[in-house]
Design a protein around this motif. Structure first.
Motif, PDB file in Angstrom:
ATOM      1  N   CYS A   1     -30.782 -27.548 -79.921  1.00 45.46           N
ATOM      2  CA  CYS A   1     -32.124 -27.041 -79.607  1.00 45.46           C
ATOM      3  C   CYS A   1     -32.327 -26.920 -78.096  1.00 45.46           C
ATOM      4  O   CYS A   1     -32.820 -25.896 -77.607  1.00 45.46           O
ATOM      5  CB  CYS A   1     -33.189 -27.943 -80.210  1.00 45.46           C
ATOM      6  N   LEU A   2     -31.956 -27.963 -77.349  1.00 40.92           N
ATOM      7  CA  LEU A   2     -32.107 -27.907 -75.898  1.00 40.92           C
ATOM      8  C   LEU A   2     -31.231 -26.823 -75.284  1.00 40.92           C
ATOM      9  O   LEU A   2     -31.638 -26.142 -74.337  1.00 40.92           O
ATOM     10  CB  LEU A   2     -31.745 -29.263 -75.281  1.00 40.92           C
ATOM     11  N   PHE A   3     -30.043 -26.652 -75.823  1.00 39.80           N
ATOM     12  CA  PHE A   3     -29.138 -25.628 -75.308  1.00 39.80           C
ATOM     13  C   PHE A   3     -29.731 -24.233 -75.488  1.00 39.80           C
ATOM     14  O   PHE A   3     -29.742 -23.432 -74.560  1.00 39.80           O
ATOM     15  CB  PHE A   3     -27.791 -25.727 -76.015  1.00 39.80           C
TER      16      PHE A   3
ATOM     17  N   ILE B   1     -30.653 -21.756 -72.524  1.00 41.79           N
ATOM     18  CA  ILE B   1     -29.808 -20.577 -72.337  1.00 41.79           C
ATOM     19  C   ILE B   1     -30.624 -19.285 -72.370  1.00 41.79           C
ATOM     20  O   ILE B   1     -30.266 -18.306 -71.725  1.00 41.79           O
ATOM     21  CB  ILE B   1     -28.655 -20.565 -73.371  1.00 41.79           C
ATOM     22  N   TRP B   2     -31.729 -19.276 -73.095  1.00 42.61           N
ATOM     23  CA  TRP B   2     -32.537 -18.061 -73.182  1.00 42.61           C
ATOM     24  C   TRP B   2     -33.688 -18.038 -72.190  1.00 42.61           C
ATOM     25  O   TRP B   2     -34.446 -17.069 -72.130  1.00 42.61           O
ATOM     26  CB  TRP B   2     -33.068 -17.882 -74.596  1.00 42.61           C
ATOM     27  N   LYS B   3     -33.823 -19.091 -71.392  1.00 43.04           N
ATOM     28  CA  LYS B   3     -34.854 -19.116 -70.361  1.00 43.04           C
ATOM     29  C   LYS B   3     -34.466 -18.155 -69.245  1.00 43.04           C
ATOM     30  O   LYS B   3     -33.302 -18.105 -68.840  1.00 43.04           O
ATOM     31  CB  LYS B   3     -34.985 -20.544 -69.819  1.00 43.04           C
ATOM     32  N   PRO B   4     -35.406 -17.347 -68.746  1.00 42.39           N
ATOM     33  CA  PRO B   4     -35.039 -16.415 -67.667  1.00 42.39           C
ATOM     34  C   PRO B   4     -34.633 -17.162 -66.406  1.00 42.39           C
ATOM     35  O   PRO B   4     -35.208 -18.195 -66.062  1.00 42.39           O
ATOM     36  CB  PRO B   4     -36.306 -15.607 -67.443  1.00 42.39           C
ATOM     37  N   ARG B   5     -33.659 -16.639 -65.724  1.00 45.82           N
ATOM     38  CA  ARG B   5     -33.133 -17.252 -64.505  1.00 45.82           C
ATOM     39  C   ARG B   5     -33.692 -16.525 -63.279  1.00 45.82           C
ATOM     40  O   ARG B   5     -33.920 -15.324 -63.294  1.00 45.82           O
ATOM     41  CB  ARG B   5     -31.608 -17.158 -64.469  1.00 45.82           C
ATOM     42  N   LYS B   6     -33.865 -17.285 -62.217  1.00 46.49           N
ATOM     43  CA  LYS B   6     -34.284 -16.690 -60.950  1.00 46.49           C
ATOM     44  C   LYS B   6     -33.046 -16.264 -60.175  1.00 46.49           C
ATOM     45  O   LYS B   6     -32.016 -16.931 -60.218  1.00 46.49           O
ATOM     46  CB  LYS B   6     -35.063 -17.702 -60.119  1.00 46.49           C
ATOM     47  N   LEU B   7     -33.168 -15.189 -59.446  1.00 44.64           N
ATOM     48  CA  LEU B   7     -32.088 -14.770 -58.563  1.00 44.64           C
ATOM     49  C   LEU B   7     -32.332 -15.359 -57.182  1.00 44.64           C
ATOM     50  O   LEU B   7     -33.458 -15.730 -56.831  1.00 44.64           O
ATOM     51  CB  LEU B   7     -32.009 -13.248 -58.486  1.00 44.64           C
TER      52      LEU B   7
END
Length: 87
Positions: free
Chosen positions: A27-29, A33-39
């Motif tokens: 669940c945590l993974f 993993i689908w959380k948006p990343r900042k550049l």
């Protein structure tokens, strides 16, 4: 007979706890993993890329759980060397 029952109960508890930990880790993974990343917003360096480095791109849950699993394996191995199983 008594020793076998204790060993079997210990294995059942270990399997149940491992299964619960695996479900929570999954669940945590997926959340991470689908959380948006900042550049990167820094000034460009010689590579002129705005992507995250390898270490920054790995979710923190994977880093922490991998460290805990590695530490547990080392400590369990040391414990077995100190207190060997007496069959």
């Amino acid at each position: 007979m008594f020793d076998y029952e204790i060993l079997r109960n210990r294995q059942v508890i270990l399997v149940l706890c491992s299964g619960i930990a695996l479900v929570l880790f999954t669940c945590l993974f997926y959340i991470d993993i689908w959380k948006p990343r900042k550049l990167k917003d820094d000034k460009p360096d010689e590579s002129d890329t705005r992507y995250l480095s390898t270490w920054e791109g790995i979710p923190w849950t994977i880093k922490v759980i991998s460290a805990v699993i590695s530490l547990a394996m080392v400590l369990y191995t040391i414990d077995l060397f100190i207190h060997p199983v007496n069959w």
